[in-house]
Every structure is written in C-alpha cells, then in structure tokens.
Design a protein around this motif. Structure first.
Motif, PDB file in Angstrom:
ATOM      1  N   ILE A 106      40.830  -1.779  87.137  1.00 45.05           N
ATOM      2  CA  ILE A 106      41.001  -1.281  85.852  1.00 45.05           C
ATOM      3  C   ILE A 106      42.488  -1.331  85.804  1.00 45.05           C
ATOM      4  O   ILE A 106      43.188  -0.632  86.414  1.00 45.05           O
ATOM      5  CB  ILE A 106      40.381  -0.124  85.793  1.00 45.05           C
ATOM      6  N   LYS A 132      39.435   1.806  80.979  1.00 42.57           N
ATOM      7  CA  LYS A 132      38.137   2.158  80.504  1.00 42.57           C
ATOM      8  C   LYS A 132      38.012   3.474  80.397  1.00 42.57           C
ATOM      9  O   LYS A 132      37.059   4.088  80.214  1.00 42.57           O
ATOM     10  CB  LYS A 132      37.378   1.738  81.781  1.00 42.57           C
ATOM     11  N   THR A 137      37.466   0.641  74.368  1.00 46.79           N
ATOM     12  CA  THR A 137      37.847  -0.594  75.315  1.00 46.79           C
ATOM     13  C   THR A 137      36.424  -1.086  75.526  1.00 46.79           C
ATOM     14  O   THR A 137      35.329  -0.456  76.086  1.00 46.79           O
ATOM     15  CB  THR A 137      38.317  -0.124  76.302  1.00 46.79           C
ATOM     16  N   ASN A 140      38.560  -4.451  81.117  1.00 50.61           N
ATOM     17  CA  ASN A 140      39.421  -3.601  82.266  1.00 50.61           C
ATOM     18  C   ASN A 140      40.739  -4.241  82.436  1.00 50.61           C
ATOM     19  O   ASN A 140      41.447  -3.788  83.228  1.00 50.61           O
ATOM     20  CB  ASN A 140      38.663  -3.558  83.554  1.00 50.61           C
ATOM     21  N   THR A 164      37.642  -8.193  79.724  1.00 49.51           N
ATOM     22  CA  THR A 164      37.038  -8.209  81.195  1.00 49.51           C
ATOM     23  C   THR A 164      37.475  -9.753  81.840  1.00 49.51           C
ATOM     24  O   THR A 164      37.174 -10.806  81.229  1.00 49.51           O
ATOM     25  CB  THR A 164      35.477  -8.215  81.302  1.00 49.51           C
TER      26      THR A 164
END
Length: 167
Positions: A106, A132, A137, A140, A164
């Motif tokens: 993350i 996160k 959001t 990550n 992501t």
C-alpha cells in the motif's frame, strides 16, 4: 509554457553519479534566486528509487546535483518528490513511499522539512496519506503529489492517481 522549442539536455551526469535507470518525474522550481530540479532515479548503491535535488541558474540548465544522492529515505522506494514552501518560508518535500517497498503493498505520501539550501531533510518524514486509509480510494498506489493553498487559505494535497497495480 508558451515558448517551448526542441528538446535540450539540462543534466549530464559525470562518472560519479549514482543513478542508472528509472529516471522520471523531474520538476523544476524557482526558489531564492535559482532553479531547482527535483528528480527521481534508481541508485546503484541502494538499488532503490529516490528523489534528489539539482540546481542551476537557468531553467534550461545545466543542472548540478547538490544533494548527497537521494534526499528521500535511501532504503525505500520513494518517487515524485515535490517542493512546497509554507507561509513562513520553510521548504518541505512531499513525496511518495512506493507500494513496492511496503510489506502490505500500500503506497503512502510523506512530507519532511528541507534545509534552507534544499540539500537534506531537517525533520523525520511523516506519513500524511495512505492509499487504503480513506473510503474514497479504490487502489493502493499513490502517485504525483502536489500541495496547493486555496483562495481561502486551506492547504490541500492533490495526487495524480490512486489505482491498483496489474498482476
């Protein structure tokens, strides 16, 4: 941004330069009578990406490295360093702690006070955003921070994207 011409080389590394790949996200800032380039690259010594600071009398260079390699933490992938000068004249660097160096993958944004000559941190970095942590959001990865003061004086941080990574 009205009078651009062909590409020019603004930095020519000598043999002692520690960077060897992953060059990106250069930003040029005018500060106290000179131009400063905040740029990310991968270090030969640390095998990590980080942001270093370069200086020139002109926005077209030539720029010279003034920091001792990366200003950002050397044991972590850190990218996209940007300059923010607060209302008291204190310079800060806002930067990304890459998801690639995080045990849970993350990404985060961090901030640290810079020395007046912009060569090093004078405070420990502090995390200001975790991808996160907020309900809005969807991924990550954090990328491309920008600090902005609104007309009403509120300080906000804008980022390029939150996503992501592909498998």
């Amino acid at each position: 941004l009205e009078n651009w011409s062909e590409k020019i080389q603004i930095f020519s590394p000598d043999e002692s330069f520690d960077g060897y790949c992953d060059y990106w996200a250069p930003e040029c800032h005018y500060y106290k009578g000179a131009f400063y380039l905040f740029a990310t690259y991968r270090s030969r010594e640390y095998e990590k990406r980080g942001t270093a600071v370069f200086k020139s009398d002109s926005p077209t260079g030539p720029f010279e490295l003034i920091s001792d390699g990366h200003v950002t933490p050397k044991g972590t992938d850190c990218i996209d360093g940007t300059l923010y000068v607060d209302e008291d004249g204190q310079p800060w660097m806002v930067f990304v702690n890459e998801w690639t160096s995080s045990p849970d993958e993350i990404g985060e944004m961090s901030v640290a006070k810079l020395s007046d000559d912009l060569t090093h941190f004078i405070s420990e970095p502090k995390m200001i955003f975790r991808a996160k942590k907020h309900i809005w959001t969807k991924g990550n990865i954090t990328d491309g921070p920008f600090v902005y003061r609104t007309s009403k004086g509120k300080l906000i941080e804008i980022q390029h994207n939150v996503m992501t990574p592909r498998p």
